[in-house]
Design a protein around this motif. Structure first.
Motif, short mmCIF file in Angstrom:
data_model
loop_
_atom_site.label_atom_id
_atom_site.label_comp_id
_atom_site.label_asym_id
_atom_site.label_seq_id
_atom_site.Cartn_x
_atom_site.Cartn_y
_atom_site.Cartn_z
N ALA A 56 -52.99 -2.92 7.66
CA ALA A 56 -53.87 -3.10 6.51
C ALA A 56 -54.20 -4.58 6.33
O ALA A 56 -55.35 -4.94 6.05
N LEU A 57 -53.20 -5.44 6.49
CA LEU A 57 -53.44 -6.89 6.38
C LEU A 57 -54.31 -7.39 7.52
O LEU A 57 -55.18 -8.25 7.33
N LEU A 58 -54.09 -6.86 8.73
CA LEU A 58 -54.91 -7.25 9.87
C LEU A 58 -56.37 -6.87 9.62
O LEU A 58 -57.28 -7.67 9.88
N ALA A 59 -56.59 -5.67 9.11
CA ALA A 59 -57.96 -5.24 8.80
C ALA A 59 -58.60 -6.17 7.79
O ALA A 59 -59.77 -6.55 7.93
N ARG A 60 -57.84 -6.57 6.77
CA ARG A 60 -58.37 -7.51 5.78
C ARG A 60 -58.69 -8.86 6.42
O ARG A 60 -59.73 -9.46 6.14
N ASP A 61 -57.82 -9.33 7.30
CA ASP A 61 -58.07 -10.60 8.00
C ASP A 61 -59.37 -10.52 8.81
O ASP A 61 -60.17 -11.46 8.80
N LEU A 62 -59.56 -9.40 9.50
CA LEU A 62 -60.77 -9.26 10.32
C LEU A 62 -62.03 -9.20 9.45
O LEU A 62 -63.07 -9.74 9.84
N ARG A 63 -61.93 -8.54 8.29
CA ARG A 63 -63.08 -8.45 7.39
C ARG A 63 -63.42 -9.77 6.72
O ARG A 63 -64.57 -10.12 6.53
N THR A 64 -62.39 -10.53 6.34
CA THR A 64 -62.60 -11.70 5.49
C THR A 64 -62.43 -13.04 6.19
O THR A 64 -62.78 -14.06 5.64
N GLY A 65 -61.87 -13.02 7.39
CA GLY A 65 -61.61 -14.27 8.09
C GLY A 65 -60.33 -14.96 7.63
O GLY A 65 -60.05 -16.09 8.03
N PRO A 70 -49.25 -12.53 11.64
CA PRO A 70 -48.97 -13.37 12.80
C PRO A 70 -50.02 -13.16 13.89
O PRO A 70 -50.51 -12.06 14.11
N ASP A 71 -50.35 -14.26 14.57
CA ASP A 71 -51.32 -14.18 15.65
C ASP A 71 -50.62 -14.35 17.00
O ASP A 71 -49.39 -14.39 17.07
N PHE A 72 -51.40 -14.42 18.07
CA PHE A 72 -50.84 -14.56 19.41
C PHE A 72 -49.96 -15.80 19.50
O PHE A 72 -48.88 -15.76 20.09
N ASP A 73 -50.41 -16.91 18.93
CA ASP A 73 -49.63 -18.15 19.01
C ASP A 73 -48.27 -18.00 18.32
O ASP A 73 -47.27 -18.52 18.81
N GLY A 75 -46.60 -15.21 18.05
CA GLY A 75 -45.80 -14.39 18.96
C GLY A 75 -45.27 -15.19 20.13
O GLY A 75 -44.11 -15.04 20.54
N LEU A 76 -46.11 -16.05 20.67
CA LEU A 76 -45.70 -16.90 21.79
C LEU A 76 -44.56 -17.83 21.36
O LEU A 76 -43.57 -17.99 22.08
N ARG A 77 -44.69 -18.45 20.19
CA ARG A 77 -43.62 -19.34 19.69
C ARG A 77 -42.32 -18.57 19.51
O ARG A 77 -41.24 -19.06 19.86
N LEU A 78 -42.41 -17.36 18.99
CA LEU A 78 -41.21 -16.55 18.78
C LEU A 78 -40.55 -16.20 20.11
O LEU A 78 -39.33 -16.30 20.26
N HIS A 79 -41.35 -15.80 21.10
CA HIS A 79 -40.78 -15.47 22.40
C HIS A 79 -40.14 -16.68 23.06
O HIS A 79 -39.09 -16.57 23.69
#
Length: 98
Positions: A56-65, A70-73, A75-79
């Motif tokens: 639901a939050l991702l959908a809001r991010d895509l709609r509103t910018g 969390p984004d790919f970066d 995830g990369l930092r966590l890994h």
């Protein structure tokens, strides 16, 4: 040995917030305000609730910018952090995270 949060250490149930006040050190469950619940048609104890909240939050991010998930970066930092922790445990040496 028991796993934290559930099978294989994966948290799939309802999250609870506990707190105390200064006068009484007894832990009590604190209510989570409704403004932090983005999925209304799914019970918080449902196994899929936390994933649905993230979608639901991702959908809001895509709609509103906006950028609330969390984004790919991230995830990369966590890994990279997890890899450094594993290497440190295996070698007994301090590791830096790039």
């Amino acid at each position: 040995m028991g796993a934290a949060g559930g099978p294989a250490g994966i948290q799939i149930g309802e999250l609870r917030l506990l707190g105390t006040d200064v006068a009484d050190a007894t832990w009590r469950e604190l209510p989570i305000p409704g403004r932090y619940r983005w999925v209304r048609d799914l019970h918080p104890a449902a196994e899929s609730f936390n994933v649905a909240q993230m979608y639901a939050l991702l959908a809001r991010d895509l709609r509103t910018g906006s950028h609330s998930v969390p984004d790919f970066d991230a995830g990369l930092r966590l890994h990279r952090l997890v890899d450094a922790v594993k290497l440190s445990a295996d070698t007994g040496t301090r590791q830096s995270v790039s």
